[in-house]
Design a protein around this motif. Structure first.
Motif, short mmCIF file in Angstrom:
data_model
loop_
_atom_site.label_atom_id
_atom_site.label_comp_id
_atom_site.label_asym_id
_atom_site.label_seq_id
_atom_site.Cartn_x
_atom_site.Cartn_y
_atom_site.Cartn_z
N VAL A 158 6.78 9.81 -13.28
CA VAL A 158 5.92 9.30 -12.23
C VAL A 158 5.64 10.35 -11.17
O VAL A 158 4.53 10.46 -10.66
N THR A 186 1.64 9.84 -10.57
CA THR A 186 1.16 9.09 -9.41
C THR A 186 2.20 9.05 -8.29
O THR A 186 3.05 8.18 -8.27
N PRO A 229 3.57 7.80 -5.15
CA PRO A 229 3.23 6.60 -4.40
C PRO A 229 2.86 6.93 -2.94
O PRO A 229 3.60 7.62 -2.25
N THR A 230 1.70 6.45 -2.55
CA THR A 230 1.27 6.68 -1.17
C THR A 230 1.72 5.54 -0.28
O THR A 230 2.05 5.73 0.87
N LEU A 231 1.72 4.33 -0.85
CA LEU A 231 2.16 3.17 -0.10
C LEU A 231 3.46 2.68 -0.71
O LEU A 231 3.68 2.84 -1.90
N SER A 232 4.27 2.07 0.08
CA SER A 232 5.45 1.44 -0.48
C SER A 232 5.02 0.13 -1.11
O SER A 232 4.94 -0.89 -0.48
N LEU A 233 4.69 0.21 -2.39
CA LEU A 233 4.08 -0.95 -3.03
C LEU A 233 5.10 -1.93 -3.59
O LEU A 233 4.78 -3.03 -3.94
N ILE A 234 6.30 -1.45 -3.70
CA ILE A 234 7.29 -2.28 -4.38
C ILE A 234 8.46 -2.57 -3.46
O ILE A 234 8.95 -1.67 -2.78
N GLY A 235 8.91 -3.81 -3.50
CA GLY A 235 10.11 -4.21 -2.77
C GLY A 235 10.17 -3.61 -1.38
O GLY A 235 9.33 -2.81 -1.00
N GLY A 236 11.08 -3.99 -0.61
CA GLY A 236 11.43 -3.31 0.62
C GLY A 236 10.31 -2.96 1.59
O GLY A 236 10.58 -2.40 2.65
N ALA A 237 9.04 -3.26 1.25
CA ALA A 237 7.97 -3.00 2.20
C ALA A 237 8.20 -3.87 3.42
O ALA A 237 8.81 -4.93 3.32
N PRO A 238 7.73 -3.42 4.57
CA PRO A 238 7.96 -4.24 5.76
C PRO A 238 7.40 -5.64 5.57
O PRO A 238 6.20 -5.82 5.41
N ARG A 239 8.27 -6.59 5.47
CA ARG A 239 7.87 -7.96 5.25
C ARG A 239 7.47 -8.58 6.57
O ARG A 239 8.10 -8.32 7.58
#
Lengths: 356, 307
Positions: free
Chosen positions: B15, B19, B21-31
């Motif tokens: 990976v 690609t 990752p530019t955004l935290s697309l998985i889990g743990g993103a600020p909810r």
């Protein structure tokens, strides 16, 4: 693992019910299922019949089985669409039946058939999904664009959903699933009905997402897919898990395991009593538990061709000694290869029938 | 990528090349930090906004769809028939409340029933909303509320349409406007709640049957074209109409809209109010329908989507 989610972590020292867990001790359990039973009203048998497994965070876990094995019902329970008859199902430590709302924040579901909201435009499918999950406008717009690009839909975001092919719909559903940054992704038969190219693309995406920390549970009846993608596989049939292990581990379930196959042309006539010196020499090799000898229809002017199959715990180590044994008998080695049992063999061995 | 038993290391390398990752697309993103109730409210409003956006996009089509039938009803029964002497003059004043009630009920009902039958039957387009962080029952509640609003909008548009078609026969009293609005709201909710129940119970292949077995009787037994009191000579039919929620809507609007009638009796002009069902029966009929079918529909819906 690349990213670890913050809250509701449940750590366990060891997971005796799940062999060959690749995770280290102390790892978060993303999915936990204990003695799960589902009996639909008026049914005479249990659709899911006492299933238990747990999936550590960051794993790709496969449920493999024929249609009607209970895979979709198991996913249904974990994704709040089906209420279990008994047993427990937890996502990131959250009891799905007791608190479906919290579970829904942690999971994302990509179903077998498109359930895209066709009243919406492509990009809106993503932004509304995020809105349902309370993600602020600026963030959901940014995420939608990023995910559309990532899944190769960036230049088709103005299309109507009706114009999307099966593969594109699948990718859009994956993008939608990722909009609220779930911890666990459920993929139900993800590459069913996809063309080979879309299938490969999807496999790459799935592995890429997993590498970034996403726990994935997928169902499939495609052996190759399970073998390629899954770190561990549970083989299901009639609502029960028949075996649960890594793909390599599952293959060792077949007695004999890996074998070495030889095709040999003998230089001279074989003794009439069948006790060929080569067979004796192969049997005498270190570690060989059994040798099968089969003649061949293949006729050769200079001698007859015979197949040998050598079974040993470490068949690969026999390549050298077996070659020497053949040459020592003055025979010609036509072909030599290691025969690995496929998952298909494992499935037939476990269920007594073919998957399809 | 071959089969691996220790995939993370090799996958990560894979990976990292392709690609980043530019955004935290998985889990743990600020909810989003909301209370449970806040989250439910946000999800509910987002689903409502989705319906709003979809309806707004096809608003013209929506208006045409709901207004063609009342347009012809008003024109034929309110204009043509009185004109050729097949109906008495002033029939439009009796007809109009019925047409408004009918339009409100049908629009509200179809706003839930048709999408729901298709969604639950094979489209499953509602699944994404069912996976939103709110109780699934609220997805049904939103459907009912939104469909009721669609019904109210359709009903409201009838008034200028009627004014245009009926001309001098357009007579609506304005002193009971509060009750008019109240009855319209209740009628819309009754139609939507009924639509929810029907939508959950009916399978896609039964849609044709639904139109002939549910819609048509509803259309003709709802006191749309005749005041309930006038049915006194056909007692069994008069009693039958009481089982149609539309009857209470039509009669309620008739009470709230129809101005006092004038008639010449023995050379004297007498003024009398048109007789309708008593208002308490109207409120009871509408209120009862709303409550009963709302509870039944939401319960059936929840059972259908979580098996």
């Amino acid at each position: 693992m690349a990213v670890v989610s913050g809250s509701a972590e449940q750590t366990v020292a060891h997971t005796p019910s799940t062999p060959a867990t690749p995770g280290a001790p102390g790892q978060t359990i993303a999915i936990e299922v204990v003695n799960l039973v589902k009996r639909y009203p008026k049914a005479t048998t249990n659709a899911v019949d006492g299933v238990s497994f747990s999936v550590p965070q960051g794993e790709i876990f496969g449920l493999l089985g024929p249609n009607g094995a209970g895979k979709t019902t198991t996913i249904g329970i974990l994704t709040t669409f089906v209420r279990q008859t008994s047993g427990e199902a937890r996502i990131m430590g959250i009891d799905v039946a007791a608190d479906p709302m919290s579970a829904k924040q942690r999971i994302a579901v990509v179903p077998q058939q498109s359930n895209l909201d066709r009243s919406l435009k492509v990009r809106e499918v993503l932004t509304f999904h995020a809105a349902y999950h309370g993600i602020p406008r600026a963030e959901r717009n940014a995420r939608a664009d990023a995910l559309l690009d990532e899944l190769g839909l960036g230049d088709r975001k103005r299309d109507r959903i009706n114009r999307y092919s099966g593969g594109m719909a699948q990718r859009l559903m994956i993008a939608r699933a990722l909009m609220h940054s779930p911890d666990v992704l459920f993929l139900d038969e993800p590459t069913n009905n996809l063309d080979p190219q879309s299938r490969l693309f999807l496999w790459e995406r799935i592995q890429g997402l997993n590498a970034r920390g996403l726990t994935i549970l997928l169902t499939t009846h495609d052996m190759i897919e399970a073998d390629q993608l899954c770190q561990r596989i549970a083989i299901m049939d009639h609502g029960k898990i028949l075996a649960l292990d890594t793909p390599a581990g599952l293959k060792t379930l077949i007695p004999g395991g890996v074998s070495l196959e030889l095709r040999v042309r003998h230089a001279r006539e074989q003794p009439a009593d069948g006790a060929s010196p080569l067979l004796a020499a192969l049997r005498a090799l270190h570690g060989v538990s059994k040798v099968d000898e089969t003649g061949s229809d293949e006729q050769d002017t200079s001698g007859e061709v015979t197949f040998y199959r050598l079974f040993a715990p470490d068949a690969g180590a026999l390549i050298g000694p077996a070659t020497q044994a053949v040459l020592a008998q003055g025979a010609e080695l036509r072909d030599l290869h290691l025969a690995r049992p496929s998952l298909e063999d494992v499935f037939i061995y476990l269920t007594g029938r073919n998957l399809r | 990528m071959a089969t691996t038993t220790s995939p993370t290391a090799s996958n990560l390398a894979d990976v990292a090349q392709s690609t980043p990752p530019t955004l935290s697309l998985i889990g743990g993103a600020p909810r989003p930090k909301h209370s449970r109730l806040g989250l439910i409210l946000i999800a509910f409003l987002a689903i409502f906004r989705r319906d709003l956006a979809v309806t707004a996009r096809e608003f013209i089509a929506f208006l045409i769809q709901v207004l063609v039938q009342p347009l012809f009803l008003l024109f034929i029964f309110g204009k043509v028939l009185p004109e050729i002497g097949a109906a008495q003059a002033g029939f439009g004043a009796i007809l109009l409340p019925g047409v408004v009630a009918l339009t409100v009920v049908l629009t509200a009902m179809q706003g839930v029933t048709l999408p729901l039958v298709l969604d639950l039957g094979f489209g499953r387009e509602i699944d994404d909303r069912l996976l939103a962080p709110l109780p699934v029952a609220l997805v049904a509640v939103e459907k009912v509320l939104f469909a009721a609003i669609r019904g109210l909008v359709a009903g409201a548009v009838i008034f200028p349409l009627a004014w245009w078609i009926l001309g001098s026969d357009y007579t609506v009293r304005t002193d009971r406007i509060g009750m008019l609005i109240g009855i319209m709201v209740l009628t819309a909710l009754a139609g939507a709640a009924l639509g929810l129940t029907i939508g959950v119970l009916i399978k896609p292949e039964q849609i044709g049957l639904m139109f002939s077995l549910i819609m048509t009787p509803l259309l003709f037994t709802g006191c749309t074209y005749y005041p309930w009191a006038s049915l006194g000579s056909i007692k069994w039919f008069q009693i039958l109409t009481l089982f149609n929620p539309l009857t209470y809507g039509s009669e309620g609007l008739r009470y709230a809209m129809t101005p006092p009638q004038h008639a010449t009796v023995y050379g004297h002009t007498v003024t009398f109010a048109i007789s309708t069902l008593a208002t308490q029966w109207i409120y009871l009929g509408l209120g009862g329908t709303v409550v009963a079918f709302f509870i039944l529909g939401v319960w059936l819906f929840s059972r259908r989507v979580v098996s």
